[in-house]
Design a protein around this motif. Structure first.
Motif, PDB file in Angstrom:
ATOM      1  N   UNK A  42       0.791  -1.023  -0.287  1.00 15.72           N
ATOM      2  CA  UNK A  42       0.135  -0.019   0.022  1.00 15.72           C
ATOM      3  C   UNK A  42       0.957   1.166  -0.029  1.00 15.72           C
ATOM      4  N   UNK A  43       0.506   2.306  -0.066  1.00 13.66           N
ATOM      5  CA  UNK A  43       0.852   3.266  -0.335  1.00 13.66           C
ATOM      6  C   UNK A  43       0.637   4.780   0.399  1.00 13.66           C
ATOM      7  N   UNK A  44       1.054   5.005   1.579  1.00 10.42           N
ATOM      8  CA  UNK A  44       0.119   6.334   2.164  1.00 10.42           C
ATOM      9  C   UNK A  44      -0.221   7.584   1.077  1.00 10.42           C
ATOM     10  N   UNK A  45      -0.593   9.095   2.063  1.00  9.71           N
ATOM     11  CA  UNK A  45      -0.693  10.098   2.386  1.00  9.71           C
ATOM     12  C   UNK A  45       0.422  10.963   1.408  1.00  9.71           C
ATOM     13  N   UNK A  46       1.470  10.256   1.796  1.00 10.10           N
ATOM     14  CA  UNK A  46       3.058  10.866   1.522  1.00 10.10           C
ATOM     15  C   UNK A  46       3.637   9.887   0.529  1.00 10.10           C
TER      16      UNK A  46
END
Length: 441
Positions: free
Chosen positions: A96-100
């Motif tokens: 997954x990827x975070x908002x950054x």
């Protein structure tokens, strides 16, 4: 606890989508509810069993000197790239990827994270050995999750990690966990045998799976039946005793299908002792030396030099054990389950016959419950107006090991009492308490 007030949503029949005993029973008696493919909510009955298993696992880890920590479910991809496993692990890893826009992952295992914790905390060999464990949710994105909690995507697991200065000390740590697992499964009333196993994505060159026999097991096993006679009760936590224990098991041929060699099996095991069947993996231990410490530069100072620590990892599927116990104990033909009292959701059920116009049996049940409570016996009262036959059938299915039945013919302080699988007896409450308390020892 009254049954009428409990959250135990029982189904009349086995769900059609459930193919193995544990999946059928857990859905039918309301232990779990599916929320997505391979992901389940744990309802009160199932959660109680799992938490009791967790506590036994915890106590046996503490007993050999392992320290408990808690690591997060979400990990950074950076440490996995350091170890070289980020791309190699495969599609079971949920990325997954975070908002950054930073790459993260839902941890399928914790070798990298624990190594990162160690390397930033321990600098001298004088602080070794270090044995650490946590009990936490894991996620592996199974292509075809099936069999309920036995092969699901999100699961609850105890994983431990050892850090030592050399191979000799590392084998001592490995053998501590070997013994700890034997003790753990014995307390769960499971006959688990250690078998030489493939190391898989964890890596290393030494590994044992702990297997219980079950027709529905996914692992094919080949073993010498004399391995079931090996005793571990008197083993001391010392190098020679633990080494001898492992040798006592390893002198008998016992492997999973990944390690099976027919020629070797025929040479080492005579026909009278051959066992070729299926089993369920309930624990797995690995020794992998500096597989993670070297690429991640986890070292300690030793005699003026930097030494890469030697590591092992040790897993027990806590949620999986709920299903494994059912597979071992549930008689699906007669619809009778019997939980080991060490993990049963309740230790005793009080079953009064209740007449709408006569609540005297319920009053007797309440009086008995006070005695059970004062004796630290966990109980539930079936306060429904079902007939005796229906109530007993229901609790045979749920699997609470002891039943106290209160009918209209009870005299004085004696009651019908039964342990599931045994004959009904007429006993006074004092004797009933004695039997239940004895079974808990």
């Amino acid at each position: 606890m009254y049954f009428s007030k409990s959250f135990i949503p029982i189904l009349k029949n086995n769900p059609t989508e459930a193919k193995i005993k544990s999946h059928q029973l857990m859905l039918r008696i309301g232990m779990i509810k599916q929320s997505a493919a391979g992901i389940y909510s744990w309802l009160p009955l199932g959660f109680k069993v799992m938490k009791k298993i967790e506590q036994i696992v915890r106590e046996e880890q503490d007993r050999i000197g392992v320290q408990e920590i808690l690591m997060p479910t979400i990990q950074s991809s950076e440490i996995w790239k350091e170890s070289g496993r980020y791309e190699d692990y495969g599609e079971e890893m949920l990325r997954i990827k975070d908002r950054q826009n930073r790459e993260m992952l839902y941890g399928p295992t914790n070798e990298e994270l624990i190594t990162d914790i160690f390397r930033n905390s321990i600098k001298s060999y004088k602080s070794l050995p270090q044995l650490l464990y946590h009990i936490q949710w894991k996620f592996r994105d199974e292509l075809r999750p099936r069999f309920g909690i036995m092969r699901c995507r999100e699961f609850y697991m105890k994983d431990a990690y050892s850090f030592d200065i050399n191979d000799e000390e590392a084998f001592f740590s490995y053998n501590k966990f070997f013994l700890s697992y034997l003790r753990t499964f014995k307390r769960l009333n499971l006959s688990a045998i250690p078998m030489a196993a493939d190391t898989g994505p964890i890596g290393g060159n030494l590994s044992h799976e702990f297997i219980i026999l079950a027709e529905t097991g996914e692992s094919k096993i080949y073993t010498d039946k004399r391995i079931f006679e090996v005793k571990s009760d008197d083993t001391k936590i010392e190098k020679k005793s633990l080494s001898d224990l492992r040798k006592n098991y390893e002198k008998f041929y016992a492997v999973t299908d990944e390690k099976f060699d027919k020629k070797e099996f025929d040479e080492k095991v005579s026909d009278e002792f051959k066992v070729n069947t299926k089993g369920i993996e309930v624990g797995h231990i690995f020794y992998f030396g500096d597989k993670y410490s070297r690429p991640m530069n986890a070292t300690v100072d030793f005699q003026g030099k930097k030494e890469f620590v030697k590591m092992g990892s040790y897993g027990v599927g806590v949620s999986r054990l709920v299903g494994a116990i059912i597979e071992a104990k549930y008689d699906d033909k007669n619809e009778i389950m019997k939980w080991p009292i060490s993990v049963s959701p309740y230790e005793c059920v009080i079953i009064p016959l209740i007449n709408k116009n006569d609540k005297s049996n319920l009053e007797k049940a309440n009086n008995i419950s006070k005695i059970l409570k004062s004796s630290n016996i966990d109980f539930i009262i079936d306060d429904t107006d079902e007939n005796f036959s229906s109530k007993i059938k229901k609790f045979n299915l749920i699997g609470i090991p002891f039943q106290i039945m209160i009918g209209n013919k009870n005299e004085g302080n004696t009651f019908e009492f039964k342990e599931i699988g045994n004959e009904t007896q007429i006993l006074d409450i004092g004797k009933i308490i004695e039997i239940i308390k004895t079974s808990k020892k």
